[in-house]
Design a protein around this motif. Structure first.
Motif, PDB file in Angstrom:
ATOM      1  N   ARG A   1     -25.226 -48.014   0.607  1.00 10.08           N
ATOM      2  CA  ARG A   1     -25.090 -46.732  -0.082  1.00 10.08           C
ATOM      3  C   ARG A   1     -23.828 -46.014   0.406  1.00 10.08           C
ATOM      4  O   ARG A   1     -23.642 -45.848   1.614  1.00 10.08           O
ATOM      5  N   LEU A   2     -22.980 -45.589  -0.533  1.00 11.09           N
ATOM      6  CA  LEU A   2     -21.742 -44.884  -0.185  1.00 11.09           C
ATOM      7  C   LEU A   2     -22.023 -43.409   0.079  1.00 11.09           C
ATOM      8  O   LEU A   2     -23.115 -42.908  -0.204  1.00 11.09           O
ATOM      9  N   GLN A   3     -21.005 -42.703   0.583  1.00  8.62           N
ATOM     10  CA  GLN A   3     -21.149 -41.271   0.858  1.00  8.62           C
ATOM     11  C   GLN A   3     -21.582 -40.499  -0.392  1.00  8.62           C
ATOM     12  O   GLN A   3     -22.374 -39.565  -0.305  1.00  8.62           O
ATOM     13  N   ASN A   4     -21.088 -40.916  -1.569  1.00 14.56           N
ATOM     14  CA  ASN A   4     -21.459 -40.207  -2.810  1.00 14.56           C
ATOM     15  C   ASN A   4     -22.760 -40.737  -3.420  1.00 14.56           C
ATOM     16  O   ASN A   4     -23.048 -40.476  -4.593  1.00 14.56           O
ATOM     17  N   ASN A   5     -23.523 -41.515  -2.649  1.00 11.97           N
ATOM     18  CA  ASN A   5     -24.838 -42.005  -3.049  1.00 11.97           C
ATOM     19  C   ASN A   5     -24.826 -43.138  -4.061  1.00 11.97           C
ATOM     20  O   ASN A   5     -25.886 -43.608  -4.452  1.00 11.97           O
ATOM     21  N   SER A   6     -23.648 -43.578  -4.504  1.00 18.05           N
ATOM     22  CA  SER A   6     -23.661 -44.751  -5.380  1.00 18.05           C
ATOM     23  C   SER A   6     -23.682 -46.011  -4.507  1.00 18.05           C
ATOM     24  O   SER A   6     -23.452 -45.959  -3.302  1.00 18.05           O
ATOM     25  N   TYR A   7     -23.980 -47.166  -5.141  1.00 19.18           N
ATOM     26  CA  TYR A   7     -24.175 -48.401  -4.384  1.00 19.18           C
ATOM     27  C   TYR A   7     -22.929 -49.263  -4.387  1.00 19.18           C
ATOM     28  O   TYR A   7     -22.174 -49.272  -5.356  1.00 19.18           O
TER      29      TYR A   7
HETATM   30  C1  LIG Z   1     -18.371 -43.061  -5.376  1.00 14.42           C
HETATM   31  O1  LIG Z   1     -17.312 -43.437  -4.489  1.00 14.42           O
HETATM   32  C2  LIG Z   1     -16.688 -44.678  -4.826  1.00 14.42           C
HETATM   33  C3  LIG Z   1     -15.712 -45.028  -3.716  1.00 14.42           C
HETATM   34  O2  LIG Z   1     -15.018 -43.899  -3.270  1.00 14.42           O
HETATM   35  C4  LIG Z   1     -16.045 -44.576  -6.183  1.00 14.42           C
HETATM   36  O3  LIG Z   1     -15.422 -45.794  -6.527  1.00 14.42           O
HETATM   37  C5  LIG Z   1     -17.138 -44.251  -7.197  1.00 14.42           C
HETATM   38  O4  LIG Z   1     -16.556 -44.065  -8.475  1.00 14.42           O
HETATM   39  C6  LIG Z   1     -17.887 -42.994  -6.804  1.00 14.42           C
HETATM   40  N1  LIG Z   1     -19.028 -42.834  -7.697  1.00 14.42           N
HETATM   41  C7  LIG Z   1     -19.390 -41.667  -8.192  1.00 14.42           C
HETATM   42  C8  LIG Z   1     -20.589 -41.653  -9.084  1.00 14.42           C
HETATM   43  O5  LIG Z   1     -18.759 -40.633  -7.957  1.00 14.42           O
END
Ligand SMILES: *[C@@H]1O[C@H](CO)[C@@H](O)[C@H](O)[C@H]1NC(C)=O
Ligand SMILES: *[C@@H]1O[C@H](CO)[C@@H](O)[C@H](O)[C@H]1NC(C)=O
Ligand SMILES: *[C@@H]1O[C@H](CO)[C@@H](O)[C@H](O)[C@H]1NC(C)=O
Ligand SMILES: *[C@@H]1O[C@H](CO)[C@@H](O)[C@H](O)[C@H]1NC(C)=O
Length: 410
Positions: free
Chosen positions: A83-89
């Motif tokens: 899970r990334l900081q912005n909650n996407s995978y």
């Molecule tokens: C979340 O972060 C990733 C990497 O920084 C980026 O590629 C992705 O588009 C972001 N997703 C959202 C939903 O903001």
């Protein structure tokens, strides 16, 4: 293969083999003979028994993240998705090679959450199941072959998130998980053999269970126990309760089988486990109270031991130095290491499976450099433990930081 069979007939692993005829076993025949991959040709270098001399090194993942699916196979440790900081995978796989001392990256075929990870036949790393972006359980398994350095995919018979893994040597069992149907907790087992063929079975336990899976690959023995179960499967409202159901898995050349094992002595949520020398240690976790006369959550320091040679749980549980919820637990040589799992201690608890007790007097060595939750752990060659990613800053921030604890003799 010879090594595996020799081990099965020696010492700690003996009972499990004998019990195959003694107990009522539900056999699940596996297709075909195992491909003859020689996993023992370059054996592990052994480990330094003086834990205070383990060497520490830091590193960084290519992308900060938590909830990473981790496993090790051959001389590699692989840290996939998360899970990334912005909650996407993420679909990123960070791979560390102990022989070259280098990190590389690869990608999963699909970014997803709740991936199960494990190894097979000393050759393959498997990343199984998970949930897609609409929270549907998946049957996809990404397979990395360390001999050809190629990725491929295979398919589980039953789609599910967060399946558990038992590496039994020439067979790996992928057990249970979250199935997304009314039963919610899956009873499905997929066996993957060394030729990457899949066959399946169903655990006939009283209740579907989301347990802790711990295997001793050298013995070809695995234990699925603890965790929680649904006491009202198929009904409108689930009734999740900590589980005492225990199932013992045993591998042989062409098949794996399972049987009911003695009940887990102290049902609780959030325990972790590992095994070495046929000794299975399940430690930490938490219990829920009513929130008035008792605290809502009590984190535990209890460690339960199951011996493959007696087929029993120890009647005298051990104690960790601190209560730990969802600890990382790894086997290093004869040791079982408990680390993290609570926001309170950087110290390791190291259980010596030869003496059956914790090592005393470590004086904060070895210890974590950065406290973290929801991190991933994998151990290469039975001696290099790697802790990667997770959440820092009271769970607010995903981290890329990696800590390597090197107990290898060479
Ligand atoms: C979340 O972060 C990733 C990497 O920084 C980026 O590629 C992705 O588009 C972001 N997703 C959202 C939903 O903001
Ligand atoms: C194997 O998987 C299929 C598909 O999910 C299922 O219908 C079947 O019951 C399973 N077999 C066993 C023995 O569990
Ligand atoms: C296991 O748990 C069940 C409740 O789920 C209980 O009825 C049973 O007595 C327990 N078994 C043992 C041996 O503790
Ligand atoms: C840490 O987490 C906070 C709260 O979610 C966020 O606002 C901040 O951008 C994060 N910092 C980094 C470096 O990701």
């Amino acid at each position: 293969m010879t090594g595996l069979i020799t081990n099965l007939f020696s010492g700690a692993c003996l009972l499990a083999l004998l019990s195959q005829s003694a107990l009522h076993i539900l056999a699940a025949p596996l297709p075909g003979a195992a491909a003859d991959t020689d996993a023992s040709s370059d054996s592990a270098p052994g480990y330094l028994s003086d834990a205070t001399s383990w060497k520490f090194a830091g590193a960084m993942l290519s992308v900060p993240r938590s909830s990473i699916a981790a496993t090790s196979v051959g001389h590699l440790a692989l840290f996939a998705g998360g899970r990334l900081q912005n909650n996407s995978y993420s679909d990123v796989v960070d791979i560390f090679n102990r022989q070259t001392n280098k990190w590389t990256t690869a990608r999963l075929s699909v970014a997803r959450s709740e991936i199960g990870a494990g190894s097979l036949a000393g050759r393959y790393a498997l990343f199984a199941g998970g949930f897609d972006s609409s929270f549907r359980p998946m049957s996809l398994v990404d397979v990395y072959d360390t001999e050809t350095a190629q990725w491929s995919t295979i398919s589980l018979n039953t789609p599910r998130g967060a399946p558990r893994f038992l590496d039994l040597g020439e067979t790996t069992a992928i057990i249970g998980g979250l199935s997304g149907d009314l039963q919610y907790l899956s009873r499905a087992v997929d066996y993957v053999s060394a030729d990457l063929k899949i066959s399946n079975a169903t655990i006939p336990s009283a209740y579907p269970q989301f347990g802790v899976a711990v295997s001793d690959r050298d013995c070809g023995i695995g234990l699925f126990t603890s965790g929680y179960q649904n006491n009202k499967p198929g009904e409108r409202f689930n009734d999740f309760q900590p589980s005492n159901q225990s199932t013992l898995f045993v591998a042989n050349d062409l098949s794996a089988s399972f049987s009911q094992a003695p009940a887990f002595p102290s049902p609780r949520w959030g325990a972790g486990g590992a095994a070495s020398n046929g000794l299975f240690a399940i430690g930490g976790g938490h219990l829920f109270g009513d929130g008035t006369t008792e605290p809502l959550t009590t984190v535990l320091d209890r460690v339960d031991l199951f011996s493959a040679s007696t087929g029993q749980w120890s009647s005298t549980p051990l104690k960790l130095s601190v209560p730990r919820d969802y600890p990382m637990v790894q086997a290093i040589g004869d040791y079982i290491v408990f680390v993290g799992g609570s926001d309170v201690s950087k110290d390791f608890d190291i259980l010596d499976t030869k003496s059956g007790s914790f090592i005393q007097g470590l004086k904060h060595r070895p210890a974590l450099y950065t406290l973290r939750t929801d991190a991933a752990a994998a151990t290469i060659d039975d001696c290099l433990m790697i802790i990667a990613g997770g959440l820092v800053n009271q769970g607010r921030n995903a981290t890329a930081s990696v800590e390597l604890f090197n107990a290898c003799r060479t």
